[in-house]
Design an enzyme around this catalytic site. Structure first.
Site, short mmCIF file in Angstrom:
data_model
loop_
_atom_site.label_atom_id
_atom_site.label_comp_id
_atom_site.label_asym_id
_atom_site.label_seq_id
_atom_site.Cartn_x
_atom_site.Cartn_y
_atom_site.Cartn_z
N CYS A 139 0.29 11.35 4.47
CA CYS A 139 1.14 12.53 4.35
C CYS A 139 2.10 12.42 3.17
O CYS A 139 2.72 13.40 2.79
CB CYS A 139 1.90 12.79 5.65
SG CYS A 139 2.61 11.33 6.40
N SER A 153 3.65 7.33 11.08
CA SER A 153 2.64 8.01 11.87
C SER A 153 1.41 8.38 11.08
O SER A 153 0.34 8.59 11.63
CB SER A 153 3.22 9.29 12.48
OG SER A 153 3.66 10.16 11.46
N CYS A 154 1.51 8.46 9.75
CA CYS A 154 0.39 8.96 8.96
C CYS A 154 0.39 8.33 7.59
O CYS A 154 1.38 8.40 6.88
CB CYS A 154 0.48 10.47 8.83
SG CYS A 154 -0.76 11.18 7.74
N GLY A 155 -0.73 7.76 7.21
CA GLY A 155 -0.80 7.04 5.95
C GLY A 155 -1.00 7.91 4.74
O GLY A 155 -0.88 7.43 3.63
#
Length: 283
Positions: free
Chosen positions: A126, A122-124
């Protein structure tokens, strides 16, 4: 090796109307481990640089796009070989590990990889170890070629992209990244459970084909415009990034400082230009 499918059929119970059992298609999510091999011929080193949760497909492009976005690749000529390799811990998982062998003369700056080895879909960013690791240093400035884009073209992009998003049509559970040339011709479209993976796949596909840098091209992303997507666009030399969703403040700051035109909230006939207004023709 048979290619892994991006979708999986499962049996579910549907309620509403007539209760019944049906087959439903889900987007597949599996880990992909990215390895990097480098160093002189007589003293090669290997490093596990990331594990990302992704939808199978365009895996080699994903690995190349990821390393490009981290500043570890500059040219396709840096790569000696890129291919799947065996997972020694789980041999049955062949197809979930990609190894990128660099040319003997290429020594990557691994200090850039100040992140945990696990990256969520979902997040590159984090997984970054510290906020300093995602600082703006190292991002190139986009060279302005004088190319301008019309609002009419921007409005057409979602419909042009949707025609190529085959897995989304079946599952509804994927992000998409689509690259167009300056005239709006589709270059490549990729889907993934992770928005940053989809961008890596699209950019990596053209990178491996030697079609680089992507000057005067347009990147359309299906979700929001976060910092990490702007960073990837900059390393690819993309002039214009368009997001269906909202940008973040850091994404806008980075785009403005490095010459990227950034559009957000593309909905029907409306969109907002957050950076690089000079690239748009007046209506």
């Amino acid at each position: 090796m048979q290619a892994k499918s991006p979708v999986k059929s499962i049996e579910v119970r549907r309620y509403g109307g007539n209760e019944r059992g049906i087959e439903d298609l889900l987007a597949v999510e599996e880990p992909l481990e990215i390895k990097l091999e480098f160093g002189p011929e007589q003293d090669r080193q290997q490093r596990n640089v990331a594990v990302t949760m992704r939808t199978p497909g365009h895996d080699l492009a994903l690995a190349a796009g990821f390393l490009l976005g981290e500043g570890l690749l500059r040219s396709v000529d840096d790569i000696f070989k890129i291919d799947y390799c065996a997972n020694v811990r789980a041999p049955e998982e062949f197809g979930n590990v990609v190894k990128v062998d660099l040319q003997p003369g290429i020594l990557p700056d691994l200090s850039r990889m100040e992140r945990n080895f696990y990256t969520s879909s979902s997040c590159g960013v984090c997984g970054k170890a510290s906020i300093e690791a995602i600082g703006m240093a190292g991002c190139p400035v986009i060279v302005d070629s004088g190319r301008q884009f019309s609002a009419e073209l921007i409005r057409k992009l979602p419909d042009l992209a949707m025609a190529s998003q085959t897995v989304f049509k079946h599952t509804g559970g994927l992000h998409a990244a689509t690259l167009f040339d300056a005239a709006g011709n589709l270059l490549v479209s990729c889907e993934d459970v992770g928005r940053h993976n989809a961008v890596d796949k699209a950019i990596g596909t053209l990178f491996l084909q030697g079609k680089f840098p992507l000057q005067d091209s347009i990147l359309l992303v299906s979700g929001r415009a976060g910092f990490e997507l702007v960073q990837k666009s900059l390393f690819a030399g993309i002039a214009l990034m368009v997001a269906v969703g909202a940008p973040t403040s850091l994404a806008v700051d980075l785009a403005r400082q490095h010459g990227l035109s950034l559009v957000g909230f593309l909905r029907g006939d409306r969109f907002n230009v957050y950076a690089g207004q000079e690239r748009f023709l007046p209506e």
